[in-house]
Design a protein around this motif. Structure first.
Motif, PDB file in Angstrom:
ATOM      1  N   ALA A 142      -2.389   1.668  -7.205  1.00 49.68           N
ATOM      2  CA  ALA A 142      -3.145   0.413  -7.122  1.00 49.68           C
ATOM      3  C   ALA A 142      -2.878  -0.298  -5.801  1.00 49.68           C
ATOM      4  O   ALA A 142      -3.784  -0.870  -5.199  1.00 49.68           O
ATOM      5  CB  ALA A 142      -2.792  -0.486  -8.304  1.00 49.68           C
ATOM      6  N   ALA A 143      -1.629  -0.272  -5.335  1.00 53.21           N
ATOM      7  CA  ALA A 143      -1.286  -0.912  -4.062  1.00 53.21           C
ATOM      8  C   ALA A 143      -1.947  -0.186  -2.896  1.00 53.21           C
ATOM      9  O   ALA A 143      -2.463  -0.813  -1.963  1.00 53.21           O
ATOM     10  CB  ALA A 143       0.226  -0.946  -3.890  1.00 53.21           C
ATOM     11  N   LEU A 144      -1.949   1.136  -2.934  1.00 59.30           N
ATOM     12  CA  LEU A 144      -2.607   1.922  -1.882  1.00 59.30           C
ATOM     13  C   LEU A 144      -4.100   1.628  -1.835  1.00 59.30           C
ATOM     14  O   LEU A 144      -4.695   1.521  -0.762  1.00 59.30           O
ATOM     15  CB  LEU A 144      -2.367   3.413  -2.120  1.00 59.30           C
ATOM     16  CG  LEU A 144      -0.944   3.902  -1.851  1.00 59.30           C
ATOM     17  CD1 LEU A 144      -0.717   5.256  -2.509  1.00 59.30           C
ATOM     18  CD2 LEU A 144      -0.679   3.991  -0.359  1.00 59.30           C
ATOM     19  N   ARG A 145      -4.699   1.494  -3.024  1.00 50.35           N
ATOM     20  CA  ARG A 145      -6.132   1.191  -3.096  1.00 50.35           C
ATOM     21  C   ARG A 145      -6.445  -0.126  -2.386  1.00 50.35           C
ATOM     22  O   ARG A 145      -7.518  -0.286  -1.809  1.00 50.35           O
ATOM     23  CB  ARG A 145      -6.567   1.116  -4.560  1.00 50.35           C
ATOM     24  CG  ARG A 145      -8.066   0.903  -4.779  1.00 50.35           C
ATOM     25  CD  ARG A 145      -8.372   0.762  -6.259  1.00 50.35           C
ATOM     26  NE  ARG A 145      -7.839   1.867  -7.019  1.00 50.35           N
ATOM     27  CZ  ARG A 145      -7.011   1.747  -8.053  1.00 50.35           C
ATOM     28  NH1 ARG A 145      -6.603   0.550  -8.459  1.00 50.35           N
ATOM     29  NH2 ARG A 145      -6.559   2.813  -8.686  1.00 50.35           N
ATOM     30  N   GLU A 146      -5.498  -1.061  -2.429  1.00 49.64           N
ATOM     31  CA  GLU A 146      -5.716  -2.370  -1.825  1.00 49.64           C
ATOM     32  C   GLU A 146      -5.213  -2.447  -0.386  1.00 49.64           C
ATOM     33  O   GLU A 146      -5.043  -3.524   0.160  1.00 49.64           O
ATOM     34  CB  GLU A 146      -5.059  -3.457  -2.681  1.00 49.64           C
ATOM     35  CG  GLU A 146      -5.644  -3.580  -4.072  1.00 49.64           C
ATOM     36  CD  GLU A 146      -7.147  -3.879  -4.076  1.00 49.64           C
ATOM     37  OE1 GLU A 146      -7.659  -4.388  -3.056  1.00 49.64           O
ATOM     38  OE2 GLU A 146      -7.805  -3.598  -5.085  1.00 49.64           O
ATOM     39  N   GLY A 147      -4.966  -1.282   0.216  1.00 48.15           N
ATOM     40  CA  GLY A 147      -4.667  -1.239   1.641  1.00 48.15           C
ATOM     41  C   GLY A 147      -3.213  -1.425   2.012  1.00 48.15           C
ATOM     42  O   GLY A 147      -2.900  -1.597   3.203  1.00 48.15           O
ATOM     43  N   ALA A 148      -2.303  -1.378   1.032  1.00 49.83           N
ATOM     44  CA  ALA A 148      -0.879  -1.566   1.328  1.00 49.83           C
ATOM     45  C   ALA A 148      -0.267  -0.311   1.930  1.00 49.83           C
ATOM     46  O   ALA A 148      -0.742   0.808   1.723  1.00 49.83           O
ATOM     47  CB  ALA A 148      -0.127  -1.945   0.055  1.00 49.83           C
ATOM     48  N   MET A 149       0.824  -0.519   2.672  1.00 44.84           N
ATOM     49  CA  MET A 149       1.682   0.576   3.120  1.00 44.84           C
ATOM     50  C   MET A 149       2.783   0.710   2.062  1.00 44.84           C
ATOM     51  O   MET A 149       3.623  -0.188   1.924  1.00 44.84           O
ATOM     52  CB  MET A 149       2.274   0.265   4.488  1.00 44.84           C
ATOM     53  CG  MET A 149       1.231   0.088   5.584  1.00 44.84           C
ATOM     54  SD  MET A 149       1.960  -0.415   7.168  1.00 44.84           S
ATOM     55  CE  MET A 149       2.438  -2.108   6.785  1.00 44.84           C
ATOM     56  N   THR A 181      12.493  -5.339   5.396  1.00 42.65           N
ATOM     57  CA  THR A 181      11.214  -5.185   6.090  1.00 42.65           C
ATOM     58  C   THR A 181      10.030  -5.114   5.126  1.00 42.65           C
ATOM     59  O   THR A 181       8.910  -4.846   5.560  1.00 42.65           O
ATOM     60  CB  THR A 181      11.224  -3.924   6.966  1.00 42.65           C
ATOM     61  OG1 THR A 181      11.475  -2.774   6.150  1.00 42.65           O
ATOM     62  CG2 THR A 181      12.277  -4.032   8.057  1.00 42.65           C
ATOM     63  N   SER A 182      10.266  -5.351   3.852  1.00 42.06           N
ATOM     64  CA  SER A 182       9.205  -5.271   2.847  1.00 42.06           C
ATOM     65  C   SER A 182       8.615  -6.643   2.557  1.00 42.06           C
ATOM     66  O   SER A 182       9.324  -7.645   2.563  1.00 42.06           O
ATOM     67  CB  SER A 182       9.737  -4.652   1.548  1.00 42.06           C
ATOM     68  OG  SER A 182      10.173  -3.324   1.753  1.00 42.06           O
ATOM     69  N   ASP A 183       7.313  -6.668   2.286  1.00 43.29           N
ATOM     70  CA  ASP A 183       6.642  -7.900   1.874  1.00 43.29           C
ATOM     71  C   ASP A 183       6.663  -8.069   0.363  1.00 43.29           C
ATOM     72  O   ASP A 183       6.713  -9.190  -0.151  1.00 43.29           O
ATOM     73  CB  ASP A 183       5.183  -7.892   2.357  1.00 43.29           C
ATOM     74  CG  ASP A 183       5.068  -7.815   3.869  1.00 43.29           C
ATOM     75  OD1 ASP A 183       5.545  -8.741   4.537  1.00 43.29           O
ATOM     76  OD2 ASP A 183       4.523  -6.820   4.368  1.00 43.29           O
ATOM     77  N   VAL A 184       6.620  -6.952  -0.340  1.00 45.58           N
ATOM     78  CA  VAL A 184       6.599  -6.953  -1.806  1.00 45.58           C
ATOM     79  C   VAL A 184       7.556  -5.875  -2.292  1.00 45.58           C
ATOM     80  O   VAL A 184       7.596  -4.772  -1.732  1.00 45.58           O
ATOM     81  CB  VAL A 184       5.181  -6.647  -2.345  1.00 45.58           C
ATOM     82  CG1 VAL A 184       5.178  -6.618  -3.878  1.00 45.58           C
ATOM     83  CG2 VAL A 184       4.173  -7.668  -1.825  1.00 45.58           C
ATOM     84  N   LYS A 219      -3.874  -5.542   2.331  1.00 50.97           N
ATOM     85  CA  LYS A 219      -4.064  -4.802   3.576  1.00 50.97           C
ATOM     86  C   LYS A 219      -2.973  -5.150   4.586  1.00 50.97           C
ATOM     87  O   LYS A 219      -2.725  -6.309   4.892  1.00 50.97           O
ATOM     88  CB  LYS A 219      -5.430  -5.116   4.174  1.00 50.97           C
ATOM     89  CG  LYS A 219      -5.768  -4.254   5.375  1.00 50.97           C
ATOM     90  CD  LYS A 219      -7.185  -4.501   5.850  1.00 50.97           C
ATOM     91  CE  LYS A 219      -7.531  -3.597   7.031  1.00 50.97           C
ATOM     92  NZ  LYS A 219      -8.925  -3.821   7.496  1.00 50.97           N
ATOM     93  N   GLY A 220      -2.304  -4.104   5.072  1.00 51.21           N
ATOM     94  CA  GLY A 220      -1.266  -4.285   6.076  1.00 51.21           C
ATOM     95  C   GLY A 220       0.079  -4.716   5.541  1.00 51.21           C
ATOM     96  O   GLY A 220       1.040  -4.831   6.306  1.00 51.21           O
ATOM     97  N   LYS A 221       0.195  -4.945   4.232  1.00 50.57           N
ATOM     98  CA  LYS A 221       1.468  -5.371   3.653  1.00 50.57           C
ATOM     99  C   LYS A 221       2.321  -4.148   3.294  1.00 50.57           C
ATOM    100  O   LYS A 221       1.804  -3.123   2.842  1.00 50.57           O
ATOM    101  CB  LYS A 221       1.251  -6.222   2.398  1.00 50.57           C
ATOM    102  CG  LYS A 221       0.441  -7.487   2.628  1.00 50.57           C
ATOM    103  CD  LYS A 221       1.137  -8.446   3.574  1.00 50.57           C
ATOM    104  CE  LYS A 221       0.352  -9.748   3.731  1.00 50.57           C
ATOM    105  NZ  LYS A 221       1.011 -10.663   4.698  1.00 50.57           N
ATOM    106  N   LYS A 222       3.630  -4.278   3.481  1.00 54.95           N
ATOM    107  CA  LYS A 222       4.543  -3.204   3.091  1.00 54.95           C
ATOM    108  C   LYS A 222       5.030  -3.465   1.674  1.00 54.95           C
ATOM    109  O   LYS A 222       5.624  -4.513   1.399  1.00 54.95           O
ATOM    110  CB  LYS A 222       5.727  -3.110   4.042  1.00 54.95           C
ATOM    111  CG  LYS A 222       6.677  -1.973   3.670  1.00 54.95           C
ATOM    112  CD  LYS A 222       7.837  -1.832   4.638  1.00 54.95           C
ATOM    113  CE  LYS A 222       8.802  -0.744   4.156  1.00 54.95           C
ATOM    114  NZ  LYS A 222       9.971  -0.602   5.046  1.00 54.95           N
ATOM    115  N   VAL A 223       4.772  -2.515   0.796  1.00 56.98           N
ATOM    116  CA  VAL A 223       5.127  -2.656  -0.616  1.00 56.98           C
ATOM    117  C   VAL A 223       6.142  -1.575  -0.977  1.00 56.98           C
ATOM    118  O   VAL A 223       5.883  -0.368  -0.822  1.00 56.98           O
ATOM    119  CB  VAL A 223       3.883  -2.531  -1.515  1.00 56.98           C
ATOM    120  CG1 VAL A 223       4.269  -2.645  -2.987  1.00 56.98           C
ATOM    121  CG2 VAL A 223       2.861  -3.618  -1.158  1.00 56.98           C
TER     122      VAL A 223
END
Length: 399
Positions: free
Chosen positions: A223-230, A267-270, A187-191
């Motif tokens: 899968a990333a969107l499902r877990e709240g990622a941007m 600017t990405s976390d992952v 959640k809230g992480k930029k992927v």
């Protein structure tokens, strides 16, 4: 998306888009969900309740004081049964009722009784949707934890044009998937994710490419969107439906992909480099189509493409960097070497020599390698499930 065995209550209101809810019921049932439908009296003027009964395989609730078939208080029983309550289409009327705590029919009373997540799918005239009272009601419900799917824009049944169209089913299913199956791991992480195979131009009509379909990268994005990622998805434009909620960017060549990745990297976390990037490109690209008659003995000179993943590993600061190794032999050994050489936090190694996994199919067989030497190998499974495994592993690394 996994809706198998989920209990879904669908509320259908008197929007002209009520008929589109029929497709929702049919497709959710095909995906293994159990559906119960509650209709307002106005909705029954547009679509017969018998149709929803046939599509869902269950009786449709309309009247608060209809025929009693068991000793449960019906609106309480349905509210307690639901894993999720979806109101699609949702009129300004039902949104206003719930926002004001009014329960004067079967649907509004059931909604007020519900303890499950509630998802509204507004569909109405654009002027109604933009009305400040309606907007205030939606903000109020959102602040209380209710969920919404934004309507689409376009031509409306009232012959107006603007925001208010019933959204595509994929948007609704994506929102339901996140609510039912997501755990907020990112959640809230930029992927940042890359997908597909690059194309290196020879002339205006020919290119050098590879067999990558992009399916694995798109599955990871979902899968990333499902877990709240941007999610920012850089794709080579394969013929796949884009994951709802992802910020899409399309490229063609390896150089274009490097430029796109470089713009997002800091600017990405992952960063998940699932794309199959060509190692070589033609040293020169012809301006016009090369005629076969002029090339009795073709001699195509190649030059190295930039190694995008290697460069990211050298620049890495706080990002979790994930690479892929598509191999045909010595999969784990080659994967370990690539993991170390490119300074990765996770490497996904897969054997693409089998026709049953890898390119252009919906399944894959992978091993996940980490710098501590740990290897987790999995049997062949759906790419959607592998996408979930990869995101879970990334979340564990980030803890």
């Amino acid at each position: 998306m996994n809706f198998k065995g989920k209990h879904i209550v669908l509320g259908v209101t008197g929007s002209i888009a009520a008929y589109k809810a029929c497709g929702l019921v049919s497709h959710l049932r095909q995906m293994g969900a159990e559906i119960r439908v509650i209709m307002t009296e106005h909705a029954t003027e547009l679509v017969a309740s018998r149709l929803f009964a046939e599509l869902s395989g269950n009786p449709v609730a309309v009247n608060m004081f209809g025929k009693v078939t068991n000793f449960d208080v019906r609106h309480i029983a349905l509210a307690a049964w639901a894993d999720i309550f979806v109101v699609a289409p949702a009129t300004a009327n039902i949104i206003g009722k719930v926002a004001s705590g009014i329960g004067d029919d079967m649907l509004s009373t059931s909604l007020i009784s519900a303890h499950s997540p509630i998802l509204f799918v507004p569909a109405m005239n654009t002027h109604m949707f933009d009305n400040p009272i309606v907007q205030d009601n939606m903000r109020k419900l959102h602040n209380f934890g209710y969920h919404f799917v934004d309507p689409d824009s376009g031509h409306l049944a009232c012959n107006a044009s603007g925001k208010g169209r019933f959204p595509e089913e994929s948007k609704i299913f994506s929102a339901m998937d996140q609510i039912l199956n997501g755990r907020g791991l990112l959640k809230g992480k930029k992927v940042l994710i890359t997908a597909g195979g690059t194309r290196e131009a020879i002339d205006p009509v020919r290119y050098i490419g590879n067999y990558s379909s992009g399916k694995m990268g798109y599955a990871i994005a979902r899968a990333a969107l499902r877990e709240g990622a941007m999610v920012h998805l850089i794709s080579t434009n394969p013929p796949l439906p884009h994951p709802e909620g992802a910020d899409m960017e399309y490229v063609s060549s390896a150089v274009e992909m490097k430029q796109a990745v470089d713009r997002q990297y800091d600017t990405s976390d992952v960063v998940v480099m699932a794309a199959a990037v060509a190692d070589y490109r033609p040293a020169a690209v012809a301006d016009q189509k090369i005629k076969k008659e002029t090339m009795t003995s073709p001699d195509l000179k190649l030059t190295l493409n930039p190694d995008i993943l290697l460069g990211l590993g050298e620049r890495k600061q706080n990002q979790v960097l994930v690479g892929f190794a598509a191999e045909t032999n010595d999969v784990i050994a080659h994967g370990r070497e690539k993991l170390v050489r490119k300074n990765l936090d996770l490497l996904v190694a897969n054997d693409v020599s089998s026709p049953e996994s890898g390119f252009h199919v919906d399944e894959n067989q992978v091993s996940l390698l980490t710098p501590d030497g740990h290897v987790s190998s999995y049997p062949r499974m759906a790419k959607e499930d592998i996408g979930t495994l990869i995101i879970e592993k990334i979340a564990s690394i980030m803890k």
